[in-house]
Design an enzyme around this catalytic site. Structure first.
Site, short mmCIF file in Angstrom:
data_model
loop_
_atom_site.label_atom_id
_atom_site.label_comp_id
_atom_site.label_asym_id
_atom_site.label_seq_id
_atom_site.Cartn_x
_atom_site.Cartn_y
_atom_site.Cartn_z
N HIS A 190 3.22 -8.32 4.57
CA HIS A 190 3.98 -9.52 4.22
C HIS A 190 3.97 -9.78 2.72
O HIS A 190 3.24 -9.14 1.96
CB HIS A 190 3.41 -10.74 4.97
CG HIS A 190 2.00 -11.08 4.62
ND1 HIS A 190 1.64 -11.76 3.48
CD2 HIS A 190 0.84 -10.86 5.29
CE1 HIS A 190 0.33 -11.94 3.43
NE2 HIS A 190 -0.18 -11.39 4.54
N CYS A 204 -4.66 -8.59 6.37
CA CYS A 204 -3.25 -8.18 6.30
C CYS A 204 -2.96 -7.45 4.99
O CYS A 204 -3.83 -7.32 4.13
CB CYS A 204 -2.34 -9.40 6.43
SG CYS A 204 -2.09 -9.93 8.14
#
Length: 352
Positions: A211, A227
């Protein structure tokens, strides 16, 4: 009088007709294009080059000349490079004030990871994401998990692209905030305060995403809760390149060995900006294991110990040639010295 009014009305409708037609055309414009006829289409082309593969090698080193106000963090954001890879490739240069007219190395030469060359490969040890296409490979900096919240080593797939994602912090992260006296809501809507940035790719590894970010600093470092963070300028284009089902391999490979033509190349990455004696010793052991394994797979190779020592001593992520493949001529001469001389021939809880 009535006739004059009718003529005036007809002329007005005639003048407005092109504007009404243009408005209808704009409302019917396809998704992904701007409704403003005067604005350009959104640029979805990748910010990074697509390098062709040269054996196990790709890319080339480049040089950038700094302006007075430049910092490594700003240069990285502008040129799609990570902060740490710039620091390691440019020892002795102040990353926060390199100065006017300083020549710095842009580390865009790579020994490719020892993995399947398809889809996305994320190497945690170098904070880089490799995206293999039919044309070659694109390389992006990524922020990865910390020691306390490491990114998973996994074989996953892209399941869904997300545009303007909302973030639902897991209970563990909300507890961290609460322990430090801060409050974190159960949902953060899209916008400048959203840590997922402008776009994301959801992975089959439950709870993990590739992301964007609302923080400029941290891409190319160990900063996340697991992440993989990209610059918004990169993920906003990358999300439209990658299709559902694209494989995602996450590996940890601080030492990479490969061949290009007749040359043997080595790339070594230290884990942090500082380079401790313990880190150096561990990388030396791993390097020797990798080099010996490579030589077993390619017996007709010769490496230079001094070149290997320099690569480990620097551990700067810059590929170095450490040896070469022996030619058939040399092999023949070493085994057939007694024979007459002949003419030789060459042969969903989301972390962030």
């Amino acid at each position: 009088m009535l006739l004059k009014y009718v003529v005036s009305l007809v002329l007005s409708l005639a003048l407005w007709a092109p504007t009404l037609a243009a408005a209808e055309t704009s409302q019917a414009s396809p998704a992904g294009t701007s409704k403003d006829a005067n604005s350009a289409k959104v640029d979805r082309s990748p910010r990074v080059p697509t390098f062709s593969l040269n054996g196990d090698l790709a890319g080339d080193l480049q040089v950038f000349t700094t302006a007075y106000e430049d910092t490594f963090a700003g240069i990285g954001n502008e040129l799609a490079l990570g902060y740490l890879e710039l620091v390691k490739a440019n020892p002795g240069i102040d990353p926060w004030l390199p100065g006017e007219g300083t020549h710095i190395t842009l580390p865009r030469m790579y020994v490719l990871p020892d993995s399947n060359r398809e889809g996305i490969v994320i190497n945690l040890a170098e904070y880089r994401l490799y995206y293999f296409t039919d044309s070659g490979v694109q390389v992006y900096p990524v922020g990865v998990g910390t020691e306390d919240n490491p990114s998973p080593l996994t074989n996953a797939k892209v399941t869904m692209p997300l545009e303007s994602p909302a973030w639902y912090p897991p209970a563990s992260i909300r507890a961290e905030y609460e322990a430090s006296g801060d409050y974190l809501p159960r949902m953060i809507p899209p916008g400048p305060d959203n840590p997922l940035g402008s776009h994301a790719l959801m992975l089959s590894e439950k709870g993990y995403l590739i992301h964007g970010t609302n923080k400029q600093f941290g891409v190319g470092m160990a900063v996340s809760h697991g992440c993989f963070r990209m610059y918004n300028e990169d993920i906003s284009r990358f999300a439209y390149q990658v299709s559902k089902g694209t494989p995602v391999q996450v590996i940890r490979e601080p030492v990479k060995v490969g061949a290009s033509g007749g040359e043997i190349w080595l790339e070594v990455h230290r884990p942090r900006e500082d380079y401790t004696a313990e880190d150096r010793e561990e990388l030396w052991r791993e390097t020797m294991v990798k080099v010996e394994a490579f030589q077993k797979q390619h017996p007709n190779t010769q490496v230079k110990r001094m070149a290997i020592e320099v690569a480990v001593d620097q551990a700067d992520g810059i590929p170095r040639m450490i040896g070469e493949k022996l030619t058939q001529v040399a092999a023949d001469e070493s085994t057939d010295k007694a024979k007459p001389e002949k003419t030789a021939t060459s042969g969903q809880t989301l972390y962030f």
